[in-house]
Design a protein around this motif. Structure first.
Motif, PDB file in Angstrom:
ATOM      1  N   PRO A   1      -6.650   8.501  33.159  1.00  0.00           N
ATOM      2  CA  PRO A   1      -5.346   7.829  33.059  1.00  0.00           C
ATOM      3  C   PRO A   1      -4.854   7.726  31.614  1.00  0.00           C
ATOM      4  N   ALA A   2      -5.760   7.435  30.686  1.00  0.00           N
ATOM      5  CA  ALA A   2      -5.377   7.353  29.275  1.00  0.00           C
ATOM      6  C   ALA A   2      -4.944   8.720  28.757  1.00  0.00           C
ATOM      7  N   PHE A   3      -5.653   9.776  29.158  1.00  0.00           N
ATOM      8  CA  PHE A   3      -5.301  11.138  28.742  1.00  0.00           C
ATOM      9  C   PHE A   3      -3.913  11.510  29.256  1.00  0.00           C
ATOM     10  N   CYS A   4      -3.647  11.229  30.528  1.00  0.00           N
ATOM     11  CA  CYS A   4      -2.339  11.561  31.115  1.00  0.00           C
ATOM     12  C   CYS A   4      -1.214  10.836  30.373  1.00  0.00           C
ATOM     13  N   ARG A   5      -1.433   9.577  30.065  1.00  0.00           N
ATOM     14  CA  ARG A   5      -0.402   8.794  29.374  1.00  0.00           C
ATOM     15  C   ARG A   5      -0.164   9.346  27.960  1.00  0.00           C
ATOM     16  N   ALA A   6      -1.245   9.658  27.247  1.00  0.00           N
ATOM     17  CA  ALA A   6      -1.100  10.204  25.896  1.00  0.00           C
ATOM     18  C   ALA A   6      -0.432  11.566  25.928  1.00  0.00           C
ATOM     19  N   LEU A   7      -0.762  12.380  26.933  1.00  0.00           N
ATOM     20  CA  LEU A   7      -0.185  13.721  27.055  1.00  0.00           C
ATOM     21  C   LEU A   7       1.327  13.647  27.267  1.00  0.00           C
ATOM     22  N   ILE A   8       1.761  12.771  28.138  1.00  0.00           N
ATOM     23  CA  ILE A   8       3.202  12.619  28.398  1.00  0.00           C
ATOM     24  C   ILE A   8       3.930  12.204  27.122  1.00  0.00           C
ATOM     25  N   ALA A   9       3.336  11.266  26.387  1.00  0.00           N
ATOM     26  CA  ALA A   9       3.968  10.796  25.148  1.00  0.00           C
ATOM     27  C   ALA A   9       4.103  11.932  24.129  1.00  0.00           C
ATOM     28  N   LEU A  10       3.096  12.763  24.011  1.00  0.00           N
ATOM     29  CA  LEU A  10       3.123  13.871  23.047  1.00  0.00           C
ATOM     30  C   LEU A  10       4.103  14.961  23.482  1.00  0.00           C
ATOM     31  N   GLN A  11       4.166  15.235  24.779  1.00  0.00           N
ATOM     32  CA  GLN A  11       5.109  16.241  25.265  1.00  0.00           C
ATOM     33  C   GLN A  11       6.550  15.784  25.050  1.00  0.00           C
ATOM     34  N   ARG A  12       6.792  14.478  25.155  1.00  0.00           N
ATOM     35  CA  ARG A  12       8.136  13.965  24.905  1.00  0.00           C
ATOM     36  C   ARG A  12       8.539  14.132  23.438  1.00  0.00           C
ATOM     37  N   GLN A  13       7.527  14.258  22.570  1.00  0.00           N
ATOM     38  CA  GLN A  13       7.810  14.485  21.157  1.00  0.00           C
ATOM     39  C   GLN A  13       8.104  15.953  20.862  1.00  0.00           C
ATOM     40  N   GLY A  14       8.029  16.797  21.898  1.00  0.00           N
ATOM     41  CA  GLY A  14       8.368  18.200  21.742  1.00  0.00           C
ATOM     42  C   GLY A  14       7.201  19.119  21.461  1.00  0.00           C
ATOM     43  N   LEU A  15       5.955  18.630  21.559  1.00  0.00           N
ATOM     44  CA  LEU A  15       4.803  19.493  21.313  1.00  0.00           C
ATOM     45  C   LEU A  15       4.638  20.497  22.448  1.00  0.00           C
ATOM     46  N   ALA A  16       4.161  21.680  22.095  1.00  0.00           N
ATOM     47  CA  ALA A  16       3.854  22.698  23.100  1.00  0.00           C
ATOM     48  C   ALA A  16       2.737  22.185  24.003  1.00  0.00           C
ATOM     49  N   PRO A  17       2.717  22.621  25.276  1.00  0.00           N
ATOM     50  CA  PRO A  17       1.748  22.069  26.232  1.00  0.00           C
ATOM     51  C   PRO A  17       0.294  22.110  25.758  1.00  0.00           C
ATOM     52  N   GLU A  18      -0.169  23.272  25.297  1.00  0.00           N
ATOM     53  CA  GLU A  18      -1.581  23.374  24.914  1.00  0.00           C
ATOM     54  C   GLU A  18      -1.899  22.487  23.719  1.00  0.00           C
ATOM     55  N   GLU A  19      -1.005  22.445  22.736  1.00  0.00           N
ATOM     56  CA  GLU A  19      -1.224  21.598  21.576  1.00  0.00           C
ATOM     57  C   GLU A  19      -1.210  20.120  21.977  1.00  0.00           C
ATOM     58  N   ALA A  20      -0.303  19.753  22.867  1.00  0.00           N
ATOM     59  CA  ALA A  20      -0.232  18.365  23.335  1.00  0.00           C
ATOM     60  C   ALA A  20      -1.520  17.971  24.054  1.00  0.00           C
ATOM     61  N   GLN A  21      -2.062  18.886  24.852  1.00  0.00           N
ATOM     62  CA  GLN A  21      -3.310  18.601  25.568  1.00  0.00           C
ATOM     63  C   GLN A  21      -4.461  18.369  24.598  1.00  0.00           C
ATOM     64  N   ARG A  22      -4.588  19.232  23.588  1.00  0.00           N
ATOM     65  CA  ARG A  22      -5.682  19.077  22.626  1.00  0.00           C
ATOM     66  C   ARG A  22      -5.553  17.764  21.855  1.00  0.00           C
ATOM     67  N   ARG A  23      -4.342  17.460  21.438  1.00  0.00           N
ATOM     68  CA  ARG A  23      -4.144  16.223  20.677  1.00  0.00           C
ATOM     69  C   ARG A  23      -4.386  14.989  21.538  1.00  0.00           C
ATOM     70  N   ALA A  24      -3.945  15.038  22.777  1.00  0.00           N
ATOM     71  CA  ALA A  24      -4.156  13.898  23.680  1.00  0.00           C
ATOM     72  C   ALA A  24      -5.651  13.668  23.903  1.00  0.00           C
ATOM     73  N   ALA A  25      -6.395  14.748  24.109  1.00  0.00           N
ATOM     74  CA  ALA A  25      -7.840  14.625  24.323  1.00  0.00           C
ATOM     75  C   ALA A  25      -8.518  14.017  23.105  1.00  0.00           C
ATOM     76  N   ASP A  26      -8.155  14.494  21.915  1.00  0.00           N
ATOM     77  CA  ASP A  26      -8.761  13.974  20.686  1.00  0.00           C
ATOM     78  C   ASP A  26      -8.384  12.516  20.461  1.00  0.00           C
ATOM     79  N   ARG A  27      -7.127  12.187  20.707  1.00  0.00           N
ATOM     80  CA  ARG A  27      -6.646  10.827  20.467  1.00  0.00           C
ATOM     81  C   ARG A  27      -7.350   9.835  21.375  1.00  0.00           C
ATOM     82  N   VAL A  28      -7.422  10.138  22.655  1.00  0.00           N
ATOM     83  CA  VAL A  28      -8.057   9.227  23.609  1.00  0.00           C
ATOM     84  C   VAL A  28      -9.537   9.044  23.277  1.00  0.00           C
ATOM     85  N   THR A  29     -10.204  10.148  22.953  1.00  0.00           N
ATOM     86  CA  THR A  29     -11.630  10.069  22.627  1.00  0.00           C
ATOM     87  C   THR A  29     -11.856   9.211  21.398  1.00  0.00           C
ATOM     88  N   LEU A  30     -11.075   9.448  20.352  1.00  0.00           N
ATOM     89  CA  LEU A  30     -11.231   8.709  19.102  1.00  0.00           C
ATOM     90  C   LEU A  30     -10.991   7.219  19.307  1.00  0.00           C
TER      91      LEU A  30
END
Length: 456
Positions: free
Chosen positions: A316-345
């Motif tokens: 759930p945290a990953f999905c929420r972070a991913l949506i927020a990053l995609q709304r900022q205009g990040l490409a899908p793959e980059e948004a996924q990597r950043r969301a994964a790193d952010r949630v983990t950290l």
């Protein structure tokens, strides 16, 4: 050695305790309880008899006694004694002493360890062997009597002592009645006991889930207000507690207990926020279904993975972070990597999730986007990925939250059953069929354009 206060012919003796006074010792004779020596580890019996023969008091104690009373099968058998750790070590060549915060003797029989603890007092004798910092107990090696030991334990159901000399159960805190009533009750003042060790709040939820006990109202009341104290607990200790909560076969009940008592935000703050904001409830259904599947695997003695568990709990945290990053205009793959790193950290500030689990967890997440691909090379690479099987199982669980994954699940399920040659042929045929379907559409568009030009 004799222990504590003498017991009257009726089996009742009144004792005083620094936690609460007075307590009454109740001796439950063999014909009034269900514990039998045949259900006790032979190695635990060896330790008990050896200590008794050497003149020490020795009792089976804690979870083993509790579980045997409710018809369970204990995994661990702990012993409490008035012998010091050093005296225990002198009696058993297969003994090692461990711990600084809480000195213990481990008597080793192959793969089984019988943990032997000396009776602890509930007060400071000035020796420096008992330390409290900010209300939390950080060192506890002041020894006392069995009465002292009973009242310093956390829950009454864990303060029961099985005596090998007469096969009775000795109860100093009303724990026997609490077990019969299937009730979790803290010994002493609940708020003080939680402040001594905030992890007791998690233990209350975990044991209630495991035993199907209710948490007594006075024991439950302070938990939501004190949940923030878990920030002071060691992240490594919280990691171990999470594994006990969710990988012991009662994960769904533990999750519901954490929700009910306001502890989920303290352990998984970003996932808790995502679940709260998900109005459809799809994310919660997904988590609960995943935990139900994990419980079934534990019941069937199938392996369970901490990486998969945390992928589930933090999704759930990953999905929420991913949506927020995609709304900022990040490409899908980059948004996924950043969301994964952010949630983990962010999660690491609460729970010490080792890299050997956090990296596979992220791979499970990042593989989800690949399941929509039918490109030949990408399909073959996905199938050979070391995390493919876990990621596919994760995809199947996602079907609980959304039916849109049905076609992907069917495709990848069939792909796993085909040989390499069969799969390559099927992918080539599907690609060729797709090209044929596309060609007439392209030709129709060209005819439409040339017809318009002719009309001009």
């Amino acid at each position: 050695m004799p222990f504590g206060n003498p017991v009257s012919p009726t089996g009742i003796a009144t004792i005083n305790s620094p936690v609460a006074t007075p307590f009454t010792l109740r001796v439950i004779p063999r014909d009034q309880h269900t514990i039998s020596r045949k259900d006790i580890s032979p190695n635990a019996l060896r330790v008990l008899y050896r200590l008794r023969e050497a003149g020490f008091g020795a009792y089976l104690v804690g979870g083993a006694v509790r579980d045997l009373l409710v018809g369970g099968r204990p995994k661990d058998f702990d012993v409490a004694t008035d012998a010091t750790p050093e005296q225990v070590k002198q009696l058993f060549r297969n003994c090692r002493l461990i711990g600084r915060r809480f000195r213990l003797a481990h008597v080793v029989f192959g793969r089984e360890i019988i943990e032997v603890a000396t009776f602890r007092a509930n007060s400071d004798d000035g020796s420096g062997d008992r330390e409290v910092e900010n209300g939390m107990l950080v060192r506890d090696n002041v020894y006392g009597s069995i009465e002292d030991d009973a009242v310093r334990r956390d829950f009454s159901c864990n303060a029961l002592y099985y005596a090998i000399e007469d096969f009775s159960v000795r109860d100093y805190t009303g724990g026997f009645e609490d077990v019969l009533a299937r009730r979790m009750k803290l010994i002493g003042d609940p708020e003080q006991r939680y402040r001594e060790d905030p992890v007791r709040m998690l233990r209350a939820v975990r044991l209630a889930a495991k035993l199907k006990f209710d948490i007594e109202p006075a024991t439950a009341a302070p938990i939501p207000r004190l949940a923030g104290l878990l920030d002071e607990a060691a992240p490594a200790r919280l990691f171990e507690e999470v594994l006990k909560l969710f990988l012991s076969g009662h994960g769904v009940a533990s999750f519901e207990g954490l929700e009910r008592h306001g502890l989920l935000p303290a352990l998984f703050p970003e996932s808790a926020a995502a679940l709260k904001s998900n109005r459809s409830g799809a994310l919660r259904r997904f988590v609960v279904e995943g935990l139900r599947s994990t419980d079934a695997r534990v019941a069937n003695d199938e392996p369970v993975s901490p990486a998969f568990l945390f992928a589930l709990l933090l999704w759930p945290a990953f999905c929420r972070a991913l949506i927020a990053l995609q709304r900022q205009g990040l490409a899908p793959e980059e948004a996924q990597r950043r969301a994964a790193d952010r949630v983990t950290l962010h999660q690491l500030t609460t729970i010490a999730l080792p890299r050997r689990f956090s990296l596979p967890m992220q791979e499970i997440w990042l593989l989800q986007s690949r399941f929509a691909s039918r490109q030949r090379k990408r399909v073959l690479r996905t199938l050979t990925h070391p995390r493919f099987r876990a990621a596919f199982d994760f995809l199947v669980l996602r079907q609980v939250a959304s039916s849109e994954h049905e076609a992907d699940i069917a495709f990848w399920r069939e792909a796993q059953q085909q040989s390499g040659h069969e799969l390559e042929s099927a992918l080539d045929a599907a690609h060729a069929e797709g090209m044929e379907d596309e060609a007439p559409r392209r030709r129709r568009r060209r005819r439409r354009r040339s017809g318009t030009a002719a009309g001009e």
